[in-house]
Motif scaffolding. Structure first.
Motif: not given
Length: 575
Positions: A101, A104-105, A184
């Protein structure tokens, strides 16, 4: 006469009276260059851009120039970072956030200056992305110091994840937590929740002016369960629309999404979001619907109407969100002047923003001059009295720009006005709507529909709008013809039952006010007759005297006392 081509307006071959197209002033510089933000009325030769405000007519040319676009700084930030120290990865793991996570961010780590402590600190970095572009960065230290990148635009955190169903949280950590729970499609507000006593929310909610939100059909509000969070929830529901919102309730002992993730795990967090409940349907209630209201009262926040700015009036009339007030009076007695003065007070003292439909005061620059006089307390024009200077004029124009939007849809039906006002709730956060006067609204009764039936339905629409959006609406309606008293030469004081059309004016209004002055003696104070108050904590029936200053348009308390009203409603219904 000039054509639309002369102003760079390309109708793209579209025909019809109302045409949507791109704006030559702002579309070329926007990310969505082909978004049709310019409304054109081909029959009347008018145009208006809903994004930059540019408007005009073929007959008179440009009447409103486009607002100068704000220049925002783009922070330096390297995407696709893989250099997080193990201690940072471990910290997030302790909060339930996986490394996948974080990657991805594009979460980062580095040093930044924090003005709160006047020194540079190591911090976690949360980039605010729009596509591959970094719009802003939130910096957070281990001891919870926060700051956004200076000069950068405040946008939603998670813009790339906006979808038809959208989850709203209050912080970046909660956004990452919701992703761990399997969703998401989540965004966070950039500045957290406003404090419960914040007056003007307008600048706090600039992030709602966002093209991506136009495609959202359902909003799931999952903000913090505390006083600021409940205030944020109410404001988001008010602006996004009750019919589109679902509310998440956190389990006992959990304040937010990250709390649930840490204490109960991702499955519990997922279930909380899946169990989100709609905002109650109008007319149906259970005690859970009032949960936030009850908690606020328990914590000492008591719901009251706000002050009018006239101490002598507040004992009889205060202004409560979600209600509507009928204002009537004999033509020329100052209904509009008093209502404008009230709006200026509410904007000054409580930060309220207004939508103003007042065609009798058009053009809008003329109306603006009158409002500025009430704000500054000096006349706009040169004359025997000292006029406002340039600095005061500048300050007054800034004040109006912050708090007032003038409304004039091409066909000003009630439905068109309420639709436009709904958009202003979202974009500008208006809390007040003025419709002055009723007879300037285009009313289309269906075949066989009586005036009484039409007015009943129309006033129900106004009430529903007020309730749904937390807006107070004032409707100015003229009385039927009245006759002067032979002895005094004055007109009788109108009551709500004298308003043209229907007794529903009195029956359906939350509050009824008559503005009255003595024609034969203009030195006498103006009388504000409060003739109906629905909720006793808002005020009470009575009469208040105000002194009107013709030079500035201001009203002042005539005396800090009231006397019994000089009219009686005993034979016309109870108060």
């Amino acid at each position: 006469m000039k054509t639309f081509d002369d102003f760079g307006i390309d109708l793209r071959g579209r025909t019809g009276v109302e045409v949507k197209t791109t704006c030559p002033k702002c579309s070329p510089s926007r990310r969505k260059k082909n978004y049709p933000c310019l409304s054109v009325n081909t029959e009347k030769g008018l145009w208006n851009c809903h994004h930059c405000g540019w408007g005009g007519s073929l007959g008179h040319g440009e009447e409103r120039r486009p607002e100068a676009p704000k220049i925002y700084r783009r922070p330096d930030y390297v995407l696709n970072r893989t250099d997080l120290p193990q201690a940072v990865v471990d910290y997030f793991a302790g909060r339930g956030i996986s490394q996948g996570t974080l990657l991805r961010n594009c979460i980062g780590y580095g040093s930044q200056y924090f003005p709160q402590v006047e020194e540079e600190r190591t911090c976690v970095m949360f980039p605010y992305l729009d596509g591959d572009e970094v719009i802003n960065v939130k910096y957070r230290t281990g001891d919870k110091l926060f700051r956004l990148a200076s000069g950068a635009q405040r946008v939603l955190y998670g813009l790339n994840d906006v979808d038809a169903v959208l989850i709203w949280v209050e912080g970046e950590m909660d956004k990452l937590s919701v992703e761990e729970g399997g969703f998401k499609n989540c965004v966070s507000v950039p500045d957290g929740a406003p404090t419960p006593d914040t007056k003007n929310y307008d600048s706090k909610f600039d992030f709602l002016d966002c093209e991506q939100l136009a495609s959202v059909r359902e909003h799931i509000i999952a903000v913090d369960d505390d006083a600021p969070g409940r205030r944020l929830q109410e404001e988001l529901v008010r602006r996004l629309g009750r019919d589109k919102c679902l509310i998440v309730t956190w389990p006992e002992g959990c304040k937010d999404a990250n709390d649930v993730l840490i204490k109960l795990g991702p499955e519990a967090l997922q279930k909380c979001i899946e169990d989100a409940q709609p905002v109650p349907i109008e007319g149906t209630y259970s005690v859970t619907d009032f949960r936030s209201e009850i908690l606020r009262r328990y914590e000492g926040e008591v719901r009251r109407g706000v002050s009018t700015g006239w101490p002598g009036m507040d004992g009889h009339y205060t202004v409560l969100e979600g209600e509507w007030t009928l204002v009537t009076g004999i033509p020329g007695h100052g209904k509009s002047e008093w209502l404008d003065a009230l709006a200026v007070h509410l904007a000054q003292q409580h930060g309220w923003n207004f939508g103003m439909f007042s065609p009798e005061n058009f053009p809008a620059d003329y109306h603006s001059e009158k409002l500025m006089e009430k704000f500054i307390g000096k006349p706009f024009a040169a004359g025997p009295n000292d006029r406002m200077d340039v600095a005061e004029l500048d300050r007054a124009m800034d004040f109006l720009a912050d708090h007032f939007t003038f409304m004039m849809p091409e066909s000003p039906s009630l439905d068109a006005l309420l639709e436009q006002a709904s958009r202003l709730v979202t974009r500008k956060g208006i809390r007040g709507l003025i419709m002055d006067p009723w007879n300037e609204i285009e009313h289309g009764r269906t075949a066989g529909q009586t005036e009484t039936d039409y007015i009943s339905l129309a006033l129900s629409k106004i009430r529903k709008f007020c309730w749904a959006h937390g807006v107070h609406t004032w409707v100015v309606a003229h009385p039927a013809k009245l006759y002067k008293d032979k002895d005094s030469g004055d007109y009788p004081i109108p009551t709500p039952y004298d308003v043209s059309g229907s007794a529903h004016w009195r029956n359906k209004a939350d509050n009824c006010i008559t503005v009255y002055r003595h024609v034969k003696d203009e030195n006498k104070p103006v009388e504000i007759h409060i003739q109906k108050i629905r909720k006793k904590f808002v005020g009470r029936v009575g009469m208040v005297e105000l002194q009107y200053d013709r030079v500035t348009g201001q009203y002042r308390d005539y005396a800090h006392f009231t006397r019994a009203p000089i009219y009686s409603l005993q034979n016309r219904g109870s108060a």
